[in-house]
Design a protein around this motif. Structure first.
Motif, PDB file in Angstrom:
ATOM      1  N   GLU A  66       2.964 -19.577 -46.720  1.00 45.33           N
ATOM      2  CA  GLU A  66       2.033 -19.593 -47.849  1.00 45.33           C
ATOM      3  C   GLU A  66       1.682 -21.033 -48.232  1.00 45.33           C
ATOM      4  OE1 GLU A  66       4.014 -17.542 -50.951  1.00 45.33           O
ATOM      5  OE2 GLU A  66       3.998 -15.587 -49.944  1.00 45.33           O
ATOM      6  N   TYR A  67       2.681 -21.883 -48.269  1.00 43.73           N
ATOM      7  CA  TYR A  67       2.485 -23.289 -48.606  1.00 43.73           C
ATOM      8  C   TYR A  67       1.518 -23.949 -47.624  1.00 43.73           C
ATOM      9  CZ  TYR A  67       3.873 -28.215 -49.350  1.00 43.73           C
ATOM     10  OH  TYR A  67       3.893 -29.566 -49.593  1.00 43.73           O
ATOM     11  N   ILE A  68       1.693 -23.667 -46.338  1.00 42.36           N
ATOM     12  CA  ILE A  68       0.828 -24.265 -45.314  1.00 42.36           C
ATOM     13  C   ILE A  68      -0.607 -23.764 -45.470  1.00 42.36           C
ATOM     14  CG2 ILE A  68       0.387 -24.344 -42.832  1.00 42.36           C
ATOM     15  CD1 ILE A  68       3.441 -24.315 -42.433  1.00 42.36           C
ATOM     16  N   LYS A  69      -0.774 -22.494 -45.761  1.00 39.85           N
ATOM     17  CA  LYS A  69      -2.123 -21.940 -45.927  1.00 39.85           C
ATOM     18  C   LYS A  69      -2.856 -22.595 -47.093  1.00 39.85           C
ATOM     19  CE  LYS A  69      -1.132 -17.368 -43.980  1.00 39.85           C
ATOM     20  NZ  LYS A  69      -0.932 -15.925 -44.289  1.00 39.85           N
ATOM     21  N   GLU A  70      -2.082 -23.052 -48.094  1.00 40.07           N
ATOM     22  CA  GLU A  70      -2.692 -23.682 -49.273  1.00 40.07           C
ATOM     23  C   GLU A  70      -3.047 -25.142 -49.047  1.00 40.07           C
ATOM     24  OE1 GLU A  70       0.393 -23.048 -52.106  1.00 40.07           O
ATOM     25  OE2 GLU A  70       0.033 -20.883 -52.281  1.00 40.07           O
ATOM     26  N   LEU A  71      -2.608 -25.732 -47.945  1.00 39.98           N
ATOM     27  CA  LEU A  71      -2.883 -27.144 -47.686  1.00 39.98           C
ATOM     28  C   LEU A  71      -4.332 -27.344 -47.258  1.00 39.98           C
ATOM     29  CD1 LEU A  71       0.274 -28.222 -45.613  1.00 39.98           C
ATOM     30  CD2 LEU A  71      -0.158 -28.596 -48.051  1.00 39.98           C
TER      31      LEU A  71
END
Length: 409
Positions: free
Chosen positions: A103-108
């Motif tokens: 999820e964190y990576i998708k938000e980058l």
């Protein structure tokens, strides 16, 4: 002033661990090589919190966001979320951490610069599995690997097959973003493919490790695992990989600390490997053949083949107790074996410091060294003999360190 041998070995071990502290090494690297702009941080491993703290000390507001994943009991206050998870056996928190990481990576932003801080333990601490695999399979996989006696490189080759993060797959998730990875090495030869199961590098050896001894259900999952990106894949174009602390650094720091105490030093070049009990006997024999006031420094990792329902302890405690059997009757000989991360197997002990009287002390408590070794229960014996070492989290993880010292009669 007379040398206190036990205190000296503990201080030498502490000096070695301090020299490869994750916060210190990350801070020094980033101060010497500052990023061109702000970064988004991902830290995973047993040294994740100290490494993230080092990045914060070096970059301050230059870290826009962060996500930190570490072992239960190793968390510390940081400006970003810290997710504790299972080690050495993954748990539900390991899978939840994998979900949060994706999820964190998708938000980058697609043009973000990413700073990945990687240390040992990452293989168990964060995971995302393919369809059809769940926590019970992950636990079974790790329990089988740990019981099989495989070394860390072989274990990681197997773990990569069943992962959507390991074996270069994290690089695919982060691409096309530029990624700098700073790693603390806990593997022989400091091979990036095996540090944390190589989430940012290609590994052609995946699939080469025999799995004939795997339980049938696990073998079926491993045989049908999704492919990994190969060498030359564009997903690796933006990845830069730097090792900031190595097992050899800890060995050399131990050697310096020994010399500062007026002791001669032999820094053994051959990495520790293979069966812990055989290694303990071999190292103790080598120590007894040594001259007085000489410290021997070994580094590496051994393995223990676990029986059904093993007792308390880890590979360092097993190695130390096996060494104590050989050292019995030699009151001026001492051997310390400990994990540089502060843990040894599924225990809170880092290892043990044994001497020529260890076996006598344990037997006085009604225990048998041979029985303890057969049951993988060295920790119970070493607690009775008063030889366990407990350091707590050390802020690093560069495999195991073994120190031997002989004094004149």
């Amino acid at each position: 002033m007379a040398l206190d041998p036990r205190r000296a070995l503990l201080e030498i071990f502490e000096a070695a661990v301090s020299a490869v502290n994750g916060a210190r090494r990350v801070r020094e690297f980033l101060q010497a090589h500052p990023p061109a702009g702000p970064v988004h941080l991902i830290a995973v491993g047993k040294a994740a919190c100290p490494m993230a703290r080092g990045a914060a000390e070096a970059l301050g507001d230059g870290v826009r966001r962060g996500l930190v994943i570490t072992k239960h009991g190793y968390a510390e206050p940081l400006p970003w979320p810290v997710l504790p998870a299972g080690h050495p056996v993954p748990d539900s928190a390991s899978l939840a951490a994998g979900d949060r990481l994706l999820e964190y990576i998708k938000e980058l932003p697609p043009d973000a610069s990413v700073l990945v801080l990687l240390s040992g333990g990452a293989s168990a601490l964060v995971e995302r599995l393919p369809e059809g695999a769940g926590l019970e399979h992950l636990r079974s996989l790790n329990e089988w690997i740990l019981a099989s006696g495989r070394d860390i490189s072989a274990a990681n080759r197997i773990r990569k097959r069943l992962s959507l993060i390991k074996g270069g797959r994290l690089a695919a998730l982060l691409s096309p973003r530029k990624t700098l990875c700073l790693a603390v090495s806990d593997v022989p030869g400091d091979d990036p493919r095996y540090i944390g199961s190589g989430p940012l590098v290609a590994d052609a050896s995946i699939g080469q490790e025999p799995i004939d001894d795997a339980p049938p259900e696990l073998r079926a999952l491993l045989e049908h695992a999704p492919p990994v990106p190969v060498e030359g894949d564009p997903v690796f174009t933006g990845v830069r990989f730097e090792i900031v602390a190595r097992p050899e650094d800890a060995k050399q720091a131990a050697a310096r600390a020994a010399r500062e105490r007026g002791l001669a030093v032999t820094c053994e070049a051959e990495p520790l490997a293979g069966d812990a009990l055989a290694a303990g006997a071999r190292l103790a024999t080598r120590l007894l053949q040594s001259g007085p006031r000489r410290v021997h420094v070994w580094g590496g990792e051994t393995t223990v083949r676990l029986p059904y329902a093993p007792g308390r302890g880890g590979r360092n405690q097993s190695l130390a107790l096996a060494a104590a059997v050989v050292l019995r009757g030699h009151p001026h000989s001492f051997l310390l074996a400990a994990g540089t991360d502060g843990t040894d197997g599924p225990t809170d002990d880092a290892g043990a410091l044994v001497d020529g009287e260890t076996i006598t002390r344990g037997e006085a408590a009604g225990l048998s060294a041979s029985g303890a070794l057969a049951r993988a229960d060295a920790g119970t014996f070493l607690e009775a003999s008063g030889d366990l070492i407990r350091t707590g989290p050390t802020g690093t993880n560069v495999m195991d360190l073994v120190l031997g010292l002989r004094l004149p009669p």
